[in-house]
Design a protein around this motif. Structure first.
Motif, PDB file in Angstrom:
ATOM      1  N   ILE A 238       8.584   0.317 -25.179  1.00 19.95           N
ATOM      2  CA  ILE A 238       9.423   0.724 -23.646  1.00 19.95           C
ATOM      3  C   ILE A 238      10.601   0.615 -24.016  1.00 19.95           C
ATOM      4  N   ASP A 239      11.764   2.297 -23.778  1.00 21.77           N
ATOM      5  CA  ASP A 239      12.344   1.604 -23.671  1.00 21.77           C
ATOM      6  C   ASP A 239      12.963   1.367 -22.639  1.00 21.77           C
ATOM      7  N   PRO A 240      14.557   1.386 -22.349  1.00 20.76           N
ATOM      8  CA  PRO A 240      15.173   0.212 -20.883  1.00 20.76           C
ATOM      9  C   PRO A 240      15.047   1.873 -19.765  1.00 20.76           C
ATOM     10  N   ASP A 241      14.904   2.678 -20.257  1.00 21.01           N
ATOM     11  CA  ASP A 241      14.764   3.647 -19.308  1.00 21.01           C
ATOM     12  C   ASP A 241      13.256   3.790 -19.045  1.00 21.01           C
ATOM     13  N   GLY A 242      12.191   3.630 -19.620  1.00 25.08           N
ATOM     14  CA  GLY A 242      10.957   3.924 -19.311  1.00 25.08           C
ATOM     15  C   GLY A 242      10.086   4.360 -19.835  1.00 25.08           C
TER      16      GLY A 242
ATOM     17  N   TYR B 174       9.824   8.050 -14.981  1.00 20.54           N
ATOM     18  CA  TYR B 174      10.609   8.564 -15.931  1.00 20.54           C
ATOM     19  C   TYR B 174       9.925  10.071 -16.391  1.00 20.54           C
ATOM     20  N   ILE B 175       8.921  10.249 -16.299  1.00 15.58           N
ATOM     21  CA  ILE B 175       8.387  11.888 -16.606  1.00 15.58           C
ATOM     22  C   ILE B 175       8.797  12.696 -15.074  1.00 15.58           C
ATOM     23  N   LYS B 176       9.361  11.840 -13.888  1.00 17.37           N
ATOM     24  CA  LYS B 176       9.645  13.231 -13.362  1.00 17.37           C
ATOM     25  C   LYS B 176      11.165  13.643 -13.641  1.00 17.37           C
ATOM     26  N   ALA B 177      11.302  13.074 -13.672  1.00 14.95           N
ATOM     27  CA  ALA B 177      12.917  12.810 -14.096  1.00 14.95           C
ATOM     28  C   ALA B 177      13.253  13.813 -15.811  1.00 14.95           C
ATOM     29  N   LYS B 178      12.535  13.283 -16.566  1.00 12.05           N
ATOM     30  CA  LYS B 178      12.595  13.839 -17.983  1.00 12.05           C
ATOM     31  C   LYS B 178      11.850  14.916 -18.180  1.00 12.05           C
ATOM     32  N   PHE B 179      10.490  14.884 -18.158  1.00  7.26           N
ATOM     33  CA  PHE B 179       9.262  15.869 -18.643  1.00  7.26           C
ATOM     34  C   PHE B 179       9.292  16.916 -18.041  1.00  7.26           C
TER      35      PHE B 179
ATOM     36  N   VAL C 261       0.365  -1.644   0.055  1.00  9.37           N
ATOM     37  CA  VAL C 261      -0.187  -0.327   0.029  1.00  9.37           C
ATOM     38  C   VAL C 261       0.856   1.201  -0.306  1.00  9.37           C
ATOM     39  N   ALA C 262       1.867   0.915   0.388  1.00  8.98           N
ATOM     40  CA  ALA C 262       3.186   2.441   1.309  1.00  8.98           C
ATOM     41  C   ALA C 262       3.654   2.797  -0.362  1.00  8.98           C
ATOM     42  N   ASP C 263       3.401   1.881  -1.606  1.00  8.58           N
ATOM     43  CA  ASP C 263       4.202   2.158  -2.876  1.00  8.58           C
ATOM     44  C   ASP C 263       3.253   2.882  -3.788  1.00  8.58           C
ATOM     45  N   LEU C 264       1.420   2.244  -3.205  1.00 10.69           N
ATOM     46  CA  LEU C 264       0.527   2.601  -4.397  1.00 10.69           C
ATOM     47  C   LEU C 264       0.763   4.246  -3.529  1.00 10.69           C
ATOM     48  N   THR C 265       0.792   4.331  -2.921  1.00 10.47           N
ATOM     49  CA  THR C 265      -0.134   5.718  -1.731  1.00 10.47           C
ATOM     50  C   THR C 265       1.546   6.723  -2.203  1.00 10.47           C
ATOM     51  N   ALA C 266       2.443   6.387  -2.399  1.00  6.34           N
ATOM     52  CA  ALA C 266       3.349   7.421  -2.581  1.00  6.34           C
ATOM     53  C   ALA C 266       3.295   7.783  -4.180  1.00  6.34           C
ATOM     54  N   LEU C 267       2.966   6.866  -4.702  1.00  6.80           N
ATOM     55  CA  LEU C 267       2.735   7.528  -6.110  1.00  6.80           C
ATOM     56  C   LEU C 267       1.328   8.431  -7.046  1.00  6.80           C
ATOM     57  N   ALA C 268       0.525   8.228  -6.205  1.00 10.52           N
ATOM     58  CA  ALA C 268      -0.751   8.896  -5.735  1.00 10.52           C
ATOM     59  C   ALA C 268      -0.316  10.471  -5.350  1.00 10.52           C
ATOM     60  N   ALA C 269       0.401  10.565  -4.297  1.00 15.60           N
ATOM     61  CA  ALA C 269       0.876  11.516  -3.141  1.00 15.60           C
ATOM     62  C   ALA C 269       2.103  12.088  -4.475  1.00 15.60           C
TER      63      ALA C 269
ATOM     64  N   TYR D 279       2.492  -4.460 -13.816  1.00 20.00           N
ATOM     65  CA  TYR D 279       2.124  -3.668 -14.213  1.00 20.00           C
ATOM     66  C   TYR D 279       1.892  -2.664 -13.498  1.00 20.00           C
ATOM     67  N   PHE D 280       2.143  -2.320 -12.159  1.00 18.74           N
ATOM     68  CA  PHE D 280       2.677  -1.526 -11.721  1.00 18.74           C
ATOM     69  C   PHE D 280       3.682  -1.217 -11.886  1.00 18.74           C
ATOM     70  N   GLU D 281       4.953  -1.863 -12.143  1.00 18.22           N
ATOM     71  CA  GLU D 281       5.907  -1.489 -11.550  1.00 18.22           C
ATOM     72  C   GLU D 281       6.159  -0.803 -12.963  1.00 18.22           C
ATOM     73  N   ALA D 282       5.433  -1.173 -14.359  1.00 17.59           N
ATOM     74  CA  ALA D 282       5.309  -0.212 -15.494  1.00 17.59           C
ATOM     75  C   ALA D 282       5.085   1.374 -15.514  1.00 17.59           C
ATOM     76  N   SER D 283       3.990   0.638 -14.978  1.00 13.27           N
ATOM     77  CA  SER D 283       3.280   2.886 -14.098  1.00 13.27           C
ATOM     78  C   SER D 283       4.608   2.927 -13.708  1.00 13.27           C
ATOM     79  N   ARG D 284       4.889   2.859 -11.986  1.00 17.31           N
ATOM     80  CA  ARG D 284       5.351   3.640 -11.208  1.00 17.31           C
ATOM     81  C   ARG D 284       7.019   3.720 -11.935  1.00 17.31           C
ATOM     82  N   ARG D 285       7.647   3.435 -13.343  1.00 19.12           N
ATOM     83  CA  ARG D 285       8.922   3.205 -14.057  1.00 19.12           C
ATOM     84  C   ARG D 285       8.220   4.847 -14.738  1.00 19.12           C
ATOM     85  N   SER D 286       7.510   4.354 -15.649  1.00 18.25           N
ATOM     86  CA  SER D 286       6.514   6.214 -16.574  1.00 18.25           C
ATOM     87  C   SER D 286       6.393   7.011 -15.723  1.00 18.25           C
ATOM     88  N   TRP D 287       6.187   6.643 -14.570  1.00 16.67           N
ATOM     89  CA  TRP D 287       5.920   7.903 -13.694  1.00 16.67           C
ATOM     90  C   TRP D 287       7.620   9.188 -13.599  1.00 16.67           C
TER      91      TRP D 287
END
Length: 411
Positions: free
Chosen positions: A298-302, A352-357, A9-17, A342-350
């Protein structure tokens, strides 16, 4: 439906926060601070990469619709009067400057001071009008907005629906007549496209939530069936981007961002229609899209690659909007399957957004990066560059985590 125990749950709520912080602290604040044209009304049509407003630029109905949707949703979600003020600013701009008083519907562009410029009726824009106006009504209860949304829907059904082959034509003239092939310009080189159909689906879903009309429901069900039958390739689990009137594919290009976007929009449509058998069918399709997107796009960087085809990638840049859609689409796949991959793929996408966009200099998001993540200088605001994909990703991540955990959604 997945259970929270499949992922902590902590991983899920961290993504949402993280998503909520980005939404309120960066995306919405940028558009509130920088984009309103207080001299001419509406919004600036063009702000360059260095935040310089290009005076005299045409203004787009699509941008106003997407701002209207974003701030209507923000107000419905957070009840902040600042968001309501912005939504009303956008609503006034849309109905005063972009509404066609002669033929109905929305102009593609107007001048800086609101005079009509490009007046053909692109269905892509019209359905964003439905999407934005119905969401504004949902947030405020202001009935004229619902009336405008229904009016556009009726015009589309009267003039754009292909009664012989099914689906909808992309491009019509100001008076809602068919245009010739030389005028297939903004959406693509064909009378029909996945892009228009995906967003018709989206707009009709939004309208159906607030206006449960039997005719709309029937047309939406027909559209879902059309998308499944004619626009999704069952062999590759990719969207067919362009089609003839009788659904013959034109080209073999792949848009990974559109694939993963449809994966969750199609399920959203099925859920609002409320047909359990259809929901089961669409869940399987959604997972196919998610699986193939991870494997191929999806690239290796997410990061999500822009485009490909049978012989490999055709555009290895990465735009902001496919990343936003991937974060949602993969979390949707986790909700369906309970598969932590699939959760891990979502978190990697997020991540990547924070790191690059995320633009830590000017605010909002960078539009485009090269494959290695290097930013490509691009304008901050255009007819197309908007807060819709980025903000919607944040709204969806927060709401989906709440559905999984019961945590969050506090104003």
């Amino acid at each position: 439906m997945a259970t929270p125990q499949n992922v902590p749950v902590a991983d899920l709520t961290a993504l949402a926060a993280s998503a909520e912080q980005e939404l309120k602290g960066n995306i919405l604040s940028f558009w509130l601070k920088h984009t309103r044209n207080t001299d001419n009304g509406g919004f600036y049509g063009f702000i360059d990469a260095d935040m310089v407003v290009r005076k005299g630029s045409a203004r787009g109905g699509l941008l106003t619709c997407r701002i209207l949707w974003t701030f209507s949703t923000a107000y419905r979600r957070y009840h902040d009067p600042v968001y309501l003020e912005m939504a009303r600013w956008a609503y006034w701009d849309l109905v005063q400057h972009f509404w066609d008083p002669e033929s109905g519907g929305l102009f593609w562009t107007v001048s800086e001071d609101g005079e009509p410029k490009a007046v053909n009726k692109l269905i892509y824009l019209q359905v964003f009008g439905i999407y934005a106006l119905s969401e504004y009504y949902r947030a405020t209860g202001e009935k004229p907005a619902l009336g405008k949304s229904i009016a556009i829907y009726n015009l589309i059904e009267e003039h754009s629906r292909d009664r012989e082959h099914g689906g909808y034509y992309d491009s019509l003239n100001r008076k809602w007549g068919r245009v010739n092939a030389a005028q297939y310009d903004l959406i693509g080189p064909a009378p029909k496209s996945q892009n228009s159909h995906v967003h018709i689906l989206e707009g009709y879903t939004s309208l159906l939530r607030v206006w449960p009309d039997p005719g709309l429901r029937a047309h939406q069900r027909d559209l879902v069936d059309t998308v499944i039958k004619h626009i999704i390739d069952p062999r590759t689990h990719h969207l067919i981007l362009f089609m003839t009137e009788n659904w013959k594919p034109i080209g073999e290009n792949v848009s990974y961002g559109h694939d993963i976007e449809l994966s969750w929009l199609l399920l959203e449509a099925a859920n609002v229609l409320g047909d359990p058998a259809l929901v089961v069918q669409v869940k399987s399709i959604s997972l196919d899209f998610a699986r193939v997107t991870i494997a191929e796009g999806i690239d290796p960087d997410g990061g999500v690659i822009n485009a490909g085809g049978p012989n490999g990638y055709t555009n290895t840049d990465k735009d902001w909007w496919p990343q936003a859609e991937a974060a949602v689409g993969f979390l949707n796949a986790y909700q369906i399957s309970g598969d932590p991959r699939y959760f891990e793929a979502s978190r990697r996408s997020w991540n990547y957004i924070k790191a690059k966009f995320v633009d830590r200099v000017h605010g909002d998001w960078i539009e485009k990066v090269r494959r290695d993540g290097t930013p490509i200088p691009r304008p901050k605001v255009t007819l197309w560059k908007c807060p819709y994909h980025s903000s919607r990703s944040c709204f969806e991540l927060v709401e989906r985590v709440h559905a999984l955990t019961g945590v969050g959604l506090a104003p």
